[in-house]
Design an enzyme around this catalytic site. Structure first.
Site, PDB file in Angstrom:
ATOM      1  N   TYR A 158       0.857  -1.190   0.000  1.00 12.37           N
ATOM      2  CA  TYR A 158       0.000   0.000   0.000  1.00 12.37           C
ATOM      3  C   TYR A 158       0.891   1.237   0.000  1.00 12.37           C
ATOM      4  O   TYR A 158       1.800   1.356   0.840  1.00 12.37           O
ATOM      5  CB  TYR A 158      -0.942   0.034   1.207  1.00 12.37           C
ATOM      6  CG  TYR A 158      -1.767   1.304   1.212  1.00 12.37           C
ATOM      7  CD1 TYR A 158      -2.853   1.436   0.352  1.00 12.37           C
ATOM      8  CD2 TYR A 158      -1.420   2.389   2.010  1.00 12.37           C
ATOM      9  CE1 TYR A 158      -3.581   2.620   0.293  1.00 12.37           C
ATOM     10  CE2 TYR A 158      -2.144   3.580   1.961  1.00 12.37           C
ATOM     11  CZ  TYR A 158      -3.220   3.683   1.103  1.00 12.37           C
ATOM     12  OH  TYR A 158      -3.922   4.856   1.055  1.00 12.37           O
ATOM     13  N   ASP A 259       9.292   2.941   1.368  1.00 13.45           N
ATOM     14  CA  ASP A 259       8.143   3.711   1.856  1.00 13.45           C
ATOM     15  C   ASP A 259       7.976   3.405   3.352  1.00 13.45           C
ATOM     16  O   ASP A 259       7.422   2.380   3.728  1.00 13.45           O
ATOM     17  CB  ASP A 259       6.898   3.327   1.054  1.00 13.45           C
ATOM     18  CG  ASP A 259       5.641   4.053   1.545  1.00 13.45           C
ATOM     19  OD1 ASP A 259       5.715   4.740   2.585  1.00 13.45           O
ATOM     20  OD2 ASP A 259       4.601   3.932   0.873  1.00 13.45           O
ATOM     21  N   LYS A 288       2.949  10.258   8.161  1.00  9.19           N
ATOM     22  CA  LYS A 288       2.206   9.808   9.345  1.00  9.19           C
ATOM     23  C   LYS A 288       2.765  10.312  10.680  1.00  9.19           C
ATOM     24  O   LYS A 288       2.432  11.413  11.088  1.00  9.19           O
ATOM     25  CB  LYS A 288       2.047   8.292   9.302  1.00  9.19           C
ATOM     26  CG  LYS A 288       1.066   7.885   8.201  1.00  9.19           C
ATOM     27  CD  LYS A 288       0.548   6.477   8.316  1.00  9.19           C
ATOM     28  CE  LYS A 288      -0.681   6.256   7.463  1.00  9.19           C
ATOM     29  NZ  LYS A 288      -0.466   5.525   6.222  1.00  9.19           N
TER      30      LYS A 288
HETATM   31  C1  LIG Z   1      -0.643   5.887   4.827  1.00  5.18           C
HETATM   32  C2  LIG Z   1       0.383   5.470   3.870  1.00  5.18           C
HETATM   33  C3  LIG Z   1       0.616   6.180   2.676  1.00  5.18           C
HETATM   34  C4  LIG Z   1      -0.232   7.372   2.264  1.00  5.18           C
HETATM   35  O1  LIG Z   1      -0.147   8.429   3.155  1.00  5.18           O
HETATM   36  P1  LIG Z   1      -1.306   9.550   3.168  1.00  5.18           P
HETATM   37  O2  LIG Z   1      -0.815  10.559   4.140  1.00  5.18           O
HETATM   38  O3  LIG Z   1      -2.547   8.833   3.618  1.00  5.18           O
HETATM   39  O4  LIG Z   1      -1.449  10.076   1.790  1.00  5.18           O
HETATM   40  C5  LIG Z   1       1.633   5.748   1.852  1.00  5.18           C
HETATM   41  N1  LIG Z   1       2.391   4.678   2.164  1.00  5.18           N
HETATM   42  C6  LIG Z   1       2.208   3.983   3.288  1.00  5.18           C
HETATM   43  C7  LIG Z   1       3.094   2.830   3.597  1.00  5.18           C
HETATM   44  C8  LIG Z   1       1.188   4.333   4.177  1.00  5.18           C
HETATM   45  O5  LIG Z   1       0.993   3.612   5.288  1.00  5.18           O
END
Ligand SMILES: *Cc1c(COP(=O)(O)O)cnc(C)c1O
Length: 443
Positions: A158, A259, A288
């Site tokens: 994701y 990521d 986050k």
């Molecule tokens: C939450 C998340 C995103 C997206 O971040 P947003 O601030 O919701 O756009 C991308 N990659 C990972 C691994 C995430 O957990």
């Protein structure tokens, strides 16, 4: 006059009048206006507790989706925000800079893997991923290899909800068929099949290598969530997978994008999940927990190799610049949040939470309708055999005084790091009690 809502928004509403307005006008994440599930109005939040407008109190097991690592309403973060708001809450980042952004960039470079040396600020995780993907593509363009412009991603991954980020999310859970004519077709490898502690076998990386060897000539980068695949399935995989992935990326001349938007800032027991494998990605995405959940901000870091390449390339600049780039208010709280984390013995604290979650959730292993219980760092996951009935299970958790929001077969918690042992006990006991009831699961 008395009918005019106050500019300061102190009009009196009840829980019912708020949810009524909400139902009429407001989209929620992955939600429908037709047959809308119950929604709960929050009045305030402090420590690990959400206080609903109707007065009920809920212990938060979600850290508002990985963000509020220090809990809510933290005096240090509040002080940082208040100090900054009296100077300026925002100023454009084109041609201007300020202390919070400059200091935050320096701190992020210091604490992330050593090769990373440049920071691009943006406003959300999905945008940080878009930025990472564009950096990779622009880098290869600068190396006179513009055909290297695709991504290789992992199934069950994701990476966000914008169109570019979506193209590297799991094709099934990301419903790629809905958007197939709008999405770039990327390449995918199997999701890692082994758990975090599973003894390594060479076959675990076989498909990854196969994909690289078939497609490396058109690949700009591999993108992956190191060690923990979050929203795509709450799966943990062995550090050796990540080490091998790094080695193969070097061998096939493909960049590696890590990521760490969910895993960053201590959640997995290391400050950054890449440290489990001692791996240096070429590009790193953070978000986050970056601001401790006070405000929206994200960052994409890269090595000198990437920044030099891009800046010596055809465009001479990196082609991106969000309006709210480097927002001073967000940067000031991010700085305070990160310093607060580092000022504490956060490793022992994560180990404490890990012990509490492992012990507290272990009774769920005996339930016949539970597939697996797994914990890593301050993450606890109970994977069911059937998808849960979200509305019903949510209500059951609220009756127990906890806020847990499952998806699909996954009932999971990643509590704020300030959660006490007693609160962790309440959280896990609520999960053990609620998950005993098989009628909450779709058959
Ligand atoms: C939450 C998340 C995103 C997206 O971040 P947003 O601030 O919701 O756009 C991308 N990659 C990972 C691994 C995430 O957990």
């Amino acid at each position: 006059m008395s009918d005019t809502p106050s500019i300061l928004g102190d009009t009196k509403h009840t829980a019912e009048s708020i949810t009524e307005l909400d139902r009429q006008y407001v989209w929620h994440p992955y939600a429908s206006f037709i047959d809308a599930p119950p929604i709960y109005a929050v009045e305030s939040a402090s420590g690990c507790t959400l206080t609903l407008t109707d007065g009920r109190q809920l212990l938060d097991g979600m850290s508002s989706w990985w963000c509020t690592i220090h809990g809510y309403n933290h005096p240090t973060l509040n002080a940082a925000a208040k100090q900054q708001i009296d100077k300026m809450s925002h100023v454009m980042f084109g041609g201007l800079t300020h202390q919070p952004a400059a200091e935050l960039a320096q701190l992020l470079v210091e604490i992330t893997p050593p090769n990373l040396s440049k920071v691009f600020f943006s406003d959300s995780g999905s945008v940080a991923v878009e930025v990472a993907m564009k950096m990779a593509v622009q880098y290869w363009h600068s190396q006179a290899q513009p055909h290297k412009n695709k991504l290789l991603s992992l199934r069950s991954g994701y990476h966000g909800d914008t169109i570019g980020a979506m193209s590297v999310c799991d094709p099934v859970t990301g419903m790629h068929h809905l958007f197939k004519d709008s999405l770039t077709q990327q390449h995918f490898t199997e999701a890692p099949i082994a758990g975090f502690d599973t003894p390594w076998k060479a076959e675990y990386i076989q498909d990854f290598e196969q994909q690289l060897s078939s497609h490396h000539h058109e690949l700009a980068a591999v993108i992956l969530e190191p060690i923990v695949q979050g929203a795509g399935g709450m799966r943990f995989y062995p550090p050796e997978y990540l080490r091998q992935a790094r080695k193969l990326c070097d061998q096939y001349k493909v960049l590696l994008i890590a990521d760490e938007i969910a895993t960053g800032f201590g959640r997995t027991g290391k400050l950054f999940a890449c440290e489990h494998a001692d791996v240096e990605p070429d590009i790193l995405c953070l978000g986050k927990a970056l601001t401790g959940g006070t405000m929206t901000m994200a960052a994409t870091l890269c090595s000198d190799k990437i920044s030099d390449g891009i800046c010596r390339g055809e465009a001479g600049v990196f082609m991106h610049g969000p309006t709210f780039m480097g927002n001073p208010l967000a940067a000031a709280t991010a700085l305070a949040s990160t310093r607060l984390l580092l000022s504490d013995d956060w490793q022992s604290n994560i180990q404490r939470i890990h012990r509490q979650l492992s012990e507290g959730l272990s009774p769920c292993k005996d339930y016949s309708h539970v597939q697996e219980v797994r914990c890593l760092g301050a993450i606890g996951v109970v994977e069911m055999q059937q998808p849960v009935d979200m509305a019903k299970i949510q209500e059951a958790f609220i009756k127990q005084g906890v806020w847990i929001r499952p998806f699909g077969k996954l009932v999971y918690v990643m509590p704020p790091y300030v959660m006490s042992d007693d609160e962790l006990k309440q959280l896990t006991q609520a999960m053990v009690a609620v998950l005993a009831d098989e009628s909450l699961f779709q058959s």
